[in-house]
Design a protein around this motif. Structure first.
Motif, PDB file in Angstrom:
ATOM      1  N   LEU A 424      -3.685  30.867  50.833  1.00 25.92           N
ATOM      2  CA  LEU A 424      -4.087  29.983  49.740  1.00 25.92           C
ATOM      3  C   LEU A 424      -3.122  28.807  49.597  1.00 25.92           C
ATOM      4  CD1 LEU A 424      -6.539  30.204  47.932  1.00 25.92           C
ATOM      5  CD2 LEU A 424      -5.102  31.210  46.151  1.00 25.92           C
ATOM      6  N   VAL A 427      -4.034  26.293  52.269  1.00 24.64           N
ATOM      7  CA  VAL A 427      -5.307  25.624  51.980  1.00 24.64           C
ATOM      8  C   VAL A 427      -5.144  24.630  50.831  1.00 24.64           C
ATOM      9  CG1 VAL A 427      -7.655  25.982  51.104  1.00 24.64           C
ATOM     10  CG2 VAL A 427      -6.749  27.500  52.853  1.00 24.64           C
ATOM     11  N   ARG A 440      -9.913  22.229  52.019  1.00 23.68           N
ATOM     12  CA  ARG A 440      -9.409  22.214  50.644  1.00 23.68           C
ATOM     13  C   ARG A 440     -10.548  21.951  49.656  1.00 23.68           C
ATOM     14  NH1 ARG A 440      -5.288  17.856  47.976  1.00 23.68           N
ATOM     15  NH2 ARG A 440      -3.903  19.286  46.850  1.00 23.68           N
ATOM     16  N   CYS A 443     -12.888  24.936  49.459  1.00 21.46           N
ATOM     17  CA  CYS A 443     -12.327  26.035  48.671  1.00 21.46           C
ATOM     18  C   CYS A 443     -12.554  25.791  47.178  1.00 21.46           C
ATOM     19  CB  CYS A 443     -10.838  26.186  48.977  1.00 21.46           C
ATOM     20  SG  CYS A 443     -10.074  27.610  48.167  1.00 21.46           S
ATOM     21  N   TYR A 446     -16.315  26.083  46.457  1.00 22.38           N
ATOM     22  CA  TYR A 446     -16.752  27.480  46.592  1.00 22.38           C
ATOM     23  C   TYR A 446     -16.384  28.267  45.326  1.00 22.38           C
ATOM     24  CZ  TYR A 446     -17.177  32.167  48.708  1.00 22.38           C
ATOM     25  OH  TYR A 446     -17.522  33.464  48.995  1.00 22.38           O
ATOM     26  N   PRO A 457     -12.829  36.189  45.008  1.00 22.14           N
ATOM     27  CA  PRO A 457     -11.465  35.696  45.189  1.00 22.14           C
ATOM     28  C   PRO A 457     -10.542  35.988  43.994  1.00 22.14           C
ATOM     29  CG  PRO A 457     -13.034  34.054  45.933  1.00 22.14           C
ATOM     30  CD  PRO A 457     -13.831  35.134  45.265  1.00 22.14           C
ATOM     31  N   PHE A 475     -12.501  34.444  52.783  1.00 23.25           N
ATOM     32  CA  PHE A 475     -11.797  33.323  53.406  1.00 23.25           C
ATOM     33  C   PHE A 475     -12.705  32.597  54.391  1.00 23.25           C
ATOM     34  CE2 PHE A 475      -8.976  31.271  56.464  1.00 23.25           C
ATOM     35  CZ  PHE A 475      -8.095  30.606  55.625  1.00 23.25           C
ATOM     36  N   VAL A 478     -15.594  30.667  52.788  1.00 23.89           N
ATOM     37  CA  VAL A 478     -15.201  29.319  52.386  1.00 23.89           C
ATOM     38  C   VAL A 478     -15.302  28.366  53.573  1.00 23.89           C
ATOM     39  CG1 VAL A 478     -13.260  27.876  51.637  1.00 23.89           C
ATOM     40  CG2 VAL A 478     -13.685  30.069  50.513  1.00 23.89           C
TER      41      VAL A 478
END
Length: 538
Positions: A424, A427, A440, A443, A446, A457, A475, A478
């Motif tokens: 994380l 990202v 990025r 993420c 999402y 998550p 992961f 995403v």
């Protein structure tokens, strides 16, 4: 003319001659060996005499005396009384173990990390009977996160519907929390809490039998116990004897305290996806909000010459939400700016009879997700349950098997939290690479979808559902979501290439972390022989 044949030596005479040569060689070799042994023994005696002479000199000149403590009355020595050490002391003492805790400094710590306990960690605190340690320290309940990116934000709530109303995350002053646990440990009759500095482990024939330590007044002591647990934090000077440390410092946190300010989302942590890396806000008391600014790399602008204040005002402040801008600048002007390196270290133990590593001395991850205390408390619950059947810790063979099992059984939970933190962070950091930029954005979008896309998550982040497969699936969900956005409405060659790079970049982020954690131990712990060395743990 007659030719005379050469004189020949009879075979028995040759054999006899060879025997003499062989005997001479053996005698010569034995002489060298004997001479080497005598010389080595002489050096050893001289070295021993030198050491003894130095010890005597130290005793005379510095009044240091090597003294043994009441070892027969100790079952477990714990090195360090931070979150892990203090909680462990309380837990083992409640099970009837006689515990000797040695802590370098018993005054209240003043740290700017270890201030957020995720709900999964709080559940472990309840399981250990230590939930009252967050009472009376102005601890704040935390119910989720708000994530900011560009001009947008989204709120992610912990999935707490199935739990009691008091179950949530907790944020607080780290030192206050630790002192509450130390007080609780010291109140137990079978806990000896002592201020001292452990200098080394006491080993006999490869087995750790205790520790050497120096008391507060400078007296050198030894303490013996069948089990020594080292949890002396991220600066541990003992970890090299018990593991193969590979410490990385991906970034540093710059810490500030904002006073008398309300966060946009009450009782939530706030994450700003800034450039170059994230900024965190969360409450730590009734009137204070902690701000942590992540600065990539190991070097940060100088605080002394004003470079740091200038950096915070010119680079960081413009990216702060308007509601927090004035309080942030005021905190910078106040000048109480601190820095802390963010360390990452996969668990790589060297199983040693009589000793165990725990806490940050053993395993660290980027503190972005606040998972450190959850891992430590989860490890303590596991160790407590493993040791319960062992009434006698002096059974070295059985104890060693149980400790070896501990290192395997902890892997699925700890590795999930560790991998999530590392992935994380990478990202969430800004990057000039278009594929990383897309990852990025994907993420953030999402997580903004809600439903399973946010609950999955956040259940990982909270420590409520730390399962490796769930992490792996979300992961790459995403990443696939990011590729799907690129291919709509028309999958041009440029977009296809960018999508391929996005998948490749995602793989390059998560797979090295999983590899360092151990694929087999993380996903298939039941295939590891150590998994079966102890009874099943609930």
């Amino acid at each position: 003319m007659d030719l005379q044949s050469p004189t020949t030596v009879p075979i028995p005479v040759q054999i006899h001659h060879h025997h003499h040569l062989l005997a001479s060689a053996v005698a010569l070799l034995s002489g060298f060996v004997l001479l080497y042994i005598l010389r080595s023994n002489l050096k050893t005696r001289r070295k021993s005499n030198d050491i003894a002479r130095k010890c005597i000199n130290n005793s005379v000149h510095h009044k240091l005396h090597l003294t043994e403590t009441g070892d027969a009355s100790t079952d477990v020595i714990i090195v360090g009384a931070g979150v892990a050490g203090a909680a462990l002391a309380c837990t083992l003492a409640k099970d009837g173990r006689r515990v000797h805790v040695i802590e370098r400094d018993l005054t209240e710590p003043d740290r700017m990390v270890g201030e957020l306990l995720q709900p999964g960690g709080y559940l472990k605190l309840i399981e250990l009977g230590l939930e009252d340690c967050v009472d009376g320290i102005e601890a704040q309940q935390v119910f989720g996160y708000a994530i900011y990116m560009d001009d947008r934000n989204t709120k992610l709530s912990y999935p707490l519907e199935k739990f009691a109303s008091d179950v949530s995350g907790r944020s607080f002053h780290n030192g206050r929390f630790i002192q509450r646990m130390r007080e609780k440990a010291a109140s137990l009759p079978n806990v000896k809490l002592e201020q001292g500095t452990v200098t080394s482990l006491l080993e006999e024939e490869g087995t750790v039998k205790g520790v050497y330590y120096k008391t507060k007044d400078g007296q050198v002591m030894t303490a013996h116990a069948p089990l020594t647990i080292v949890c002396d934090g991220c600066f541990s000077n003992l970890r090299r004897a018990l593991c193969k440390p590979k410490v990385e410092v991906p970034s540093c946190f710059v810490g500030l305290v904002l006073e008398n300010i309300d966060l946009p989302y009450a009782n939530h942590g706030h994450v700003i996806l800034a450039d170059p890396s994230p900024i965190l806000f969360y409450p730590i008391s009734n009137t204070e909000v902690r701000c942590l600014v992540d600065v990539p790399g190991q070097k940060v602008p100088s605080i002394a010459n004003g470079e740091m204040a200038n950096y915070l005002k010119t680079v960081v402040a413009p990216q702060i939400p308007p509601e927090l801008y004035d309080a942030f600048v005021a905190a910078v002007d106040k000048g109480n700016i601190r820095t802390m390196p963010n360390r990452s270290m996969p668990a790589d133990p060297q199983p040693t009879p009589g000793a165990l590593l725990m806490g940050d001395a053993f395993n660290m991850r980027h503190p972005l997700t606040g998972g450190g205390m959850t891992v430590a408390l989860s490890d303590i619950v596991l160790l407590r349950d493993l040791l319960k059947p062992l009434s006698n810790l002096n059974d070295a063979t059985t104890l060693c098997d149980y400790l070896d099992c501990f290192y395997t059984l902890r892997k699925p939970v700890s590795s999930t939290i560790n991998t999530l933190a590392g992935a994380l962070y990478k990202v969430f950091c800004a990057s000039p690479d278009p594929a990383r930029k897309e990852m990025r954005k994907a993420c953030f979008d999402y997580l903004s979808l809600g439903g399973i896309c946010s609950q999955g998550p956040i259940s990982l982040l909270s420590g409520l559902n730390p399962r490796p497969l769930v992490l792996f699936l979300h992961f790459f969900a995403v990443a696939i979501y990011g590729v799907g956005r690129l291919l709509i409405p028309f999958p041009s060659p440029k977009r296809l290439w960018l999508g391929a790079r996005l998948i490749s970049g995602a793989s390059g982020i998560i797979f090295p972390i999983i590899k360092s954690e151990g694929v087999r131990q993380m996903f298939f712990p039941a295939t590891v022989p150590a998994y079966y060395k102890a009874p099943p743990v609930a």
